[in-house]
Scaffold this motif. Structure first.
Motif, PDB file in Angstrom:
ATOM      1  N   PHE A 289     -45.823  29.346  62.438  1.00  0.00           N
ATOM      2  CA  PHE A 289     -46.381  29.611  63.652  1.00  0.00           C
ATOM      3  C   PHE A 289     -47.800  30.205  63.668  1.00  0.00           C
ATOM      4  O   PHE A 289     -48.997  30.553  64.471  1.00  0.00           O
ATOM      5  CB  PHE A 289     -45.780  30.449  64.485  1.00  0.00           C
ATOM      6  N   VAL A 290     -48.287  31.155  62.688  1.00  0.00           N
ATOM      7  CA  VAL A 290     -49.165  32.038  62.680  1.00  0.00           C
ATOM      8  C   VAL A 290     -50.011  31.937  61.128  1.00  0.00           C
ATOM      9  O   VAL A 290     -49.462  32.684  60.332  1.00  0.00           O
ATOM     10  CB  VAL A 290     -48.877  33.467  62.723  1.00  0.00           C
ATOM     11  N   PRO A 291     -50.792  30.597  61.151  1.00  0.00           N
ATOM     12  CA  PRO A 291     -50.700  30.893  59.347  1.00  0.00           C
ATOM     13  C   PRO A 291     -51.677  31.956  58.609  1.00  0.00           C
ATOM     14  O   PRO A 291     -51.753  31.546  57.854  1.00  0.00           O
ATOM     15  CB  PRO A 291     -52.089  29.286  59.358  1.00  0.00           C
ATOM     16  N   GLU A 292     -52.892  32.704  59.761  1.00  0.00           N
ATOM     17  CA  GLU A 292     -53.241  34.393  58.624  1.00  0.00           C
ATOM     18  C   GLU A 292     -52.283  34.989  58.056  1.00  0.00           C
ATOM     19  O   GLU A 292     -52.689  35.437  57.352  1.00  0.00           O
ATOM     20  CB  GLU A 292     -53.526  34.874  60.389  1.00  0.00           C
ATOM     21  N   LEU A 293     -50.942  34.061  58.235  1.00  0.00           N
ATOM     22  CA  LEU A 293     -49.659  35.316  57.573  1.00  0.00           C
ATOM     23  C   LEU A 293     -49.403  35.065  56.296  1.00  0.00           C
ATOM     24  O   LEU A 293     -49.296  35.628  55.158  1.00  0.00           O
ATOM     25  CB  LEU A 293     -48.655  35.703  58.101  1.00  0.00           C
ATOM     26  N   TRP A 294     -50.490  33.565  55.753  1.00  0.00           N
ATOM     27  CA  TRP A 294     -49.626  33.450  54.884  1.00  0.00           C
ATOM     28  C   TRP A 294     -50.358  34.421  53.170  1.00  0.00           C
ATOM     29  O   TRP A 294     -49.645  33.792  52.585  1.00  0.00           O
ATOM     30  CB  TRP A 294     -50.650  31.762  54.179  1.00  0.00           C
TER      31      TRP A 294
ATOM     32  N   PRO B 295     -63.855  16.007  67.862  1.00  0.00           N
ATOM     33  CA  PRO B 295     -63.231  16.962  67.071  1.00  0.00           C
ATOM     34  C   PRO B 295     -62.139  17.244  67.591  1.00  0.00           C
ATOM     35  O   PRO B 295     -61.930  17.925  68.818  1.00  0.00           O
ATOM     36  CB  PRO B 295     -64.408  17.386  66.966  1.00  0.00           C
ATOM     37  N   ILE B 296     -61.214  17.583  66.752  1.00  0.00           N
ATOM     38  CA  ILE B 296     -59.764  19.098  67.162  1.00  0.00           C
ATOM     39  C   ILE B 296     -60.049  20.128  66.434  1.00  0.00           C
ATOM     40  O   ILE B 296     -59.503  19.664  64.619  1.00  0.00           O
ATOM     41  CB  ILE B 296     -59.103  17.934  66.990  1.00  0.00           C
ATOM     42  N   ARG B 297     -60.272  20.849  66.924  1.00  0.00           N
ATOM     43  CA  ARG B 297     -60.295  22.208  65.662  1.00  0.00           C
ATOM     44  C   ARG B 297     -58.678  22.886  66.421  1.00  0.00           C
ATOM     45  O   ARG B 297     -58.678  23.499  67.366  1.00  0.00           O
ATOM     46  CB  ARG B 297     -61.289  23.477  65.689  1.00  0.00           C
ATOM     47  N   PHE B 298     -57.987  23.505  64.788  1.00  0.00           N
ATOM     48  CA  PHE B 298     -57.578  24.426  65.457  1.00  0.00           C
ATOM     49  C   PHE B 298     -56.872  25.666  64.545  1.00  0.00           C
ATOM     50  O   PHE B 298     -58.391  25.832  64.501  1.00  0.00           O
ATOM     51  CB  PHE B 298     -55.626  23.736  64.806  1.00  0.00           C
ATOM     52  N   SER B 299     -56.282  25.884  64.287  1.00  0.00           N
ATOM     53  CA  SER B 299     -56.440  27.871  63.792  1.00  0.00           C
ATOM     54  C   SER B 299     -57.694  27.272  62.586  1.00  0.00           C
ATOM     55  O   SER B 299     -57.413  26.326  61.362  1.00  0.00           O
ATOM     56  CB  SER B 299     -55.537  28.528  63.844  1.00  0.00           C
ATOM     57  N   ALA B 300     -59.066  28.510  62.766  1.00  0.00           N
ATOM     58  CA  ALA B 300     -59.151  27.450  61.741  1.00  0.00           C
ATOM     59  C   ALA B 300     -59.259  27.977  60.357  1.00  0.00           C
ATOM     60  O   ALA B 300     -59.573  27.546  58.796  1.00  0.00           O
ATOM     61  CB  ALA B 300     -60.554  28.986  61.827  1.00  0.00           C
ATOM     62  N   ARG B 301     -57.787  29.584  59.726  1.00  0.00           N
ATOM     63  CA  ARG B 301     -56.624  29.327  58.495  1.00  0.00           C
ATOM     64  C   ARG B 301     -55.284  28.315  58.443  1.00  0.00           C
ATOM     65  O   ARG B 301     -54.896  28.570  57.391  1.00  0.00           O
ATOM     66  CB  ARG B 301     -56.515  31.013  58.219  1.00  0.00           C
ATOM     67  N   ASP B 302     -55.719  27.517  59.588  1.00  0.00           N
ATOM     68  CA  ASP B 302     -53.986  27.093  59.322  1.00  0.00           C
ATOM     69  C   ASP B 302     -54.870  25.607  58.130  1.00  0.00           C
ATOM     70  O   ASP B 302     -54.962  25.050  58.202  1.00  0.00           O
ATOM     71  CB  ASP B 302     -53.722  26.409  60.321  1.00  0.00           C
TER      72      ASP B 302
END
Length: 369
Positions: free
Chosen positions: A17-22, A263-270
């Motif tokens: 749910f929080v791709p920034e944590l990868w 355009p669809i934008r999800f989390s920039a780091r997902d």
């Protein structure tokens, strides 16, 4: 170490749910495995996305940019093995074979890296995910105890990655079905132009849409199909200039629709939610046609261009419009060219068909402001 591993498992699932944590998860995975760094790749078949622990980001970025992933046979062996765990390079290749591997011979060894371990598994998006850990030359290959630790983490990593990919697909499906509820035919595409999901309305438009192999589509109106391809290319580059909406004609009965790319934008780091776009087909003919003002807003017409477009739809000539608006005929011609370009039309008569028909069936006054 057990405390770190327990906390890491929690962080792994949070990544769904929080791709920034990868990057943090990869950093702690490399700590547990006594590795110099860890990287994650999504491939189909080229590397479509990646992330890495902070200390490996620069190296991984060059690794991807220079096309090292599929050079040699090592990563192919990892993917083909379908092994439900981590594999060491020494498990897949002899010492002589490793010395001949391009990534080792021409890249890693020059940076003091010399050994690796990796795993790969399939995602519901049709892609594959791999995690690669590297060790220094001085460390030598990972021992069996390290691999066992990694194998205990692997099911959690796989579940989190699959969940994240499924969430991406579900968001795409939700967007498609919401548009269907509004009476709009739509499909959602990934950055490669493959269809992630489509609603029933657009699936029924066989006179306009040609379904191709590999989850790809083409518009039967060749001019519109070219403009769709150009619009998707701009979405991938995050370039919002140029035509995003265009007329789409049926080659069977000349029915006119307006195609619009959003355009669809999800989390920039997902890494599982790359740049995607919704393609919407809006009817021009009654009873479901949108108002003239809505269609014009889709084409990003300026107020002056909108007045010219409305005038053309009402049958006004360039000289008429120049007189109406107190400008020169040359100014109006420039505005007409802008309208043609933005609507994707080749001729003024196409603009009339696109906009004039709408105002006629709705009983509106094309000259109204």
């Amino acid at each position: 170490m057990e405390s770190l591993e327990s906390e890491l498992v929690d962080r792994i699932y949070e990544c769904s749910f929080v791709p920034e944590l990868w990057p943090e998860v990869l950093k702690n995975t490399s700590k547990i495995s006594e590795s110099a760094g860890a990287s994650l790749f999504v491939t189909n078949p080229k590397v479509t996305a990646w992330t890495a622990s902070k200390n490996s980001r620069e190296i991984t970025g060059r690794f991807v940019a220079d096309g090292w992933y599929w050079q040699g046979k090592l990563m192919s062996l990892v993917h083909k093995s379908r092994h439900a765990g981590f594999l060491r390079d020494v498990d897949l290749c002899s010492q002589d074979e490793l010395e001949a591997e391009p990534i080792y011979r021409d890249n890693w060894r020059k940076m003091g890296l010399g050994w690796g371990a990796a795993t790969a598994f399939s995602l519901p998006t049709g892609e594959a995910l791999s995690i690669v850990l590297s060790r220094t030359v001085a460390q030598g290959p990972a021992d069996i105890a390290v691999i066992k630790k990694l194998d205990m983490l692997r099911p959690h990593l796989a579940r989190a990655a699959v969940l994240a990919a499924r969430l991406h697909l579900e968001r795409a499906q939700a967007a498609s079905q919401t548009l269907a509820a509004l009476g709009l035919a739509a499909l959602v595409l990934d950055e490669a132009g493959s269809v992630l999901t489509a609603n029933a309305l657009i699936e029924g438009m066989s006179d306009l849409v040609h379904w191709r192999a590999g989850d790809r589509v083409a518009l039967k109106d060749r001019s519109a199909d070219d403009m769709l391809g150009e619009a998707l290319a701009r979405v991938k580059l995050r370039d919002h200039s140029g035509v995003q909406s265009f007329p789409v004609r049926s080659p069977i009965d000349d029915t006119l629709m307006v195609g619009h790319v959003v355009p669809i934008r999800f989390s920039a780091r997902d890494i599982f939610a790359r740049s995607t776009a919704v393609f919407i087909l809006m009817p021009v003919a009654a009873p479901n046609s949108p108002p003239v003002e809505l269609v014009m807003s889709l084409f990003d017409l300026t107020p002056a261009e909108a007045r010219v477009a409305r005038g053309l739809a009402a049958g006004r000539t360039v000289d008429d419009l120049a007189g109406d608006n107190g400008v020169s005929p040359n100014t109006v011609r420039v505005q007409v060219r802008a309208v043609l370009e933005k609507t994707g039309c080749q001729r003024q008569t196409d603009v009339v068909a696109l906009l004039g028909g709408i105002s006629a069936v709705r009983g509106g006054d094309p000259q109204a402001s």
